[in-house]
Design a protein around this motif. Structure first.
Motif, PDB file in Angstrom:
ATOM      1  N   LEU A  67      -8.156   1.441  -7.480  1.00 55.23           N
ATOM      2  CA  LEU A  67      -6.782   1.009  -7.684  1.00 55.23           C
ATOM      3  C   LEU A  67      -6.140   1.772  -8.849  1.00 55.23           C
ATOM      4  N   ALA A  68      -6.882   1.963  -9.925  1.00 56.67           N
ATOM      5  CA  ALA A  68      -6.364   2.708 -11.079  1.00 56.67           C
ATOM      6  C   ALA A  68      -6.081   4.155 -10.693  1.00 56.67           C
ATOM      7  N   PHE A  69      -6.960   4.759  -9.919  1.00 56.92           N
ATOM      8  CA  PHE A  69      -6.766   6.139  -9.481  1.00 56.92           C
ATOM      9  C   PHE A  69      -5.540   6.269  -8.586  1.00 56.92           C
ATOM     10  N   ILE A  70      -5.361   5.358  -7.656  1.00 55.55           N
ATOM     11  CA  ILE A  70      -4.213   5.386  -6.751  1.00 55.55           C
ATOM     12  C   ILE A  70      -2.915   5.198  -7.534  1.00 55.55           C
ATOM     13  N   THR A  71      -2.916   4.301  -8.489  1.00 51.39           N
ATOM     14  CA  THR A  71      -1.736   4.063  -9.323  1.00 51.39           C
ATOM     15  C   THR A  71      -1.387   5.308 -10.127  1.00 51.39           C
ATOM     16  N   LEU A  72      -2.366   5.941 -10.716  1.00 48.16           N
ATOM     17  CA  LEU A  72      -2.144   7.153 -11.483  1.00 48.16           C
ATOM     18  C   LEU A  72      -1.627   8.288 -10.595  1.00 48.16           C
ATOM     19  N   ALA A  73      -2.178   8.425  -9.413  1.00 43.59           N
ATOM     20  CA  ALA A  73      -1.739   9.463  -8.486  1.00 43.59           C
ATOM     21  C   ALA A  73      -0.289   9.236  -8.053  1.00 43.59           C
ATOM     22  N   ALA A  74       0.082   8.002  -7.792  1.00 38.09           N
ATOM     23  CA  ALA A  74       1.454   7.690  -7.384  1.00 38.09           C
ATOM     24  C   ALA A  74       2.429   7.960  -8.529  1.00 38.09           C
ATOM     25  N   ALA A  75       2.059   7.595  -9.735  1.00 37.72           N
ATOM     26  CA  ALA A  75       2.931   7.836 -10.889  1.00 37.72           C
ATOM     27  C   ALA A  75       3.124   9.328 -11.115  1.00 37.72           C
ATOM     28  N   THR A  76       2.083  10.102 -10.972  1.00 38.96           N
ATOM     29  CA  THR A  76       2.174  11.553 -11.147  1.00 38.96           C
ATOM     30  C   THR A  76       3.043  12.164 -10.056  1.00 38.96           C
ATOM     31  N   ALA A  77       2.896  11.712  -8.849  1.00 41.57           N
ATOM     32  CA  ALA A  77       3.677  12.257  -7.741  1.00 41.57           C
ATOM     33  C   ALA A  77       5.164  11.974  -7.911  1.00 41.57           C
TER      34      ALA A  77
END
Length: 53
Positions: free
Chosen positions: A6-16
């Motif tokens: 979940l943390a990885f997905i959140t970070l990826a979405a924020a970066t995108a």
């Protein structure tokens, strides 16, 4: 494990979502392009910078 995913997905979405906004500022070659990208033109450096509030 779910927390890490979940943390990885959140970070990826924020970066995108934030990466395209910053890319326009770096690519701006003049004052007009800089302002269209949402930045502020710095005359002394002839570069586009981010707006500060």
């Amino acid at each position: 494990m779910k927390r890490l995913l979940l943390a990885f997905i959140t970070l990826a979405a924020a970066t995108a979502l934030t990466a395209p906004a910053g890319a326009g500022l770096k690519d701006a070659k003049n004052k007009v392009e800089c302002e269209k990208a949402g930045g502020v033109w710095v005359e002394k450096d002839n570069k586009c910078g981010a707006k500060t509030e």
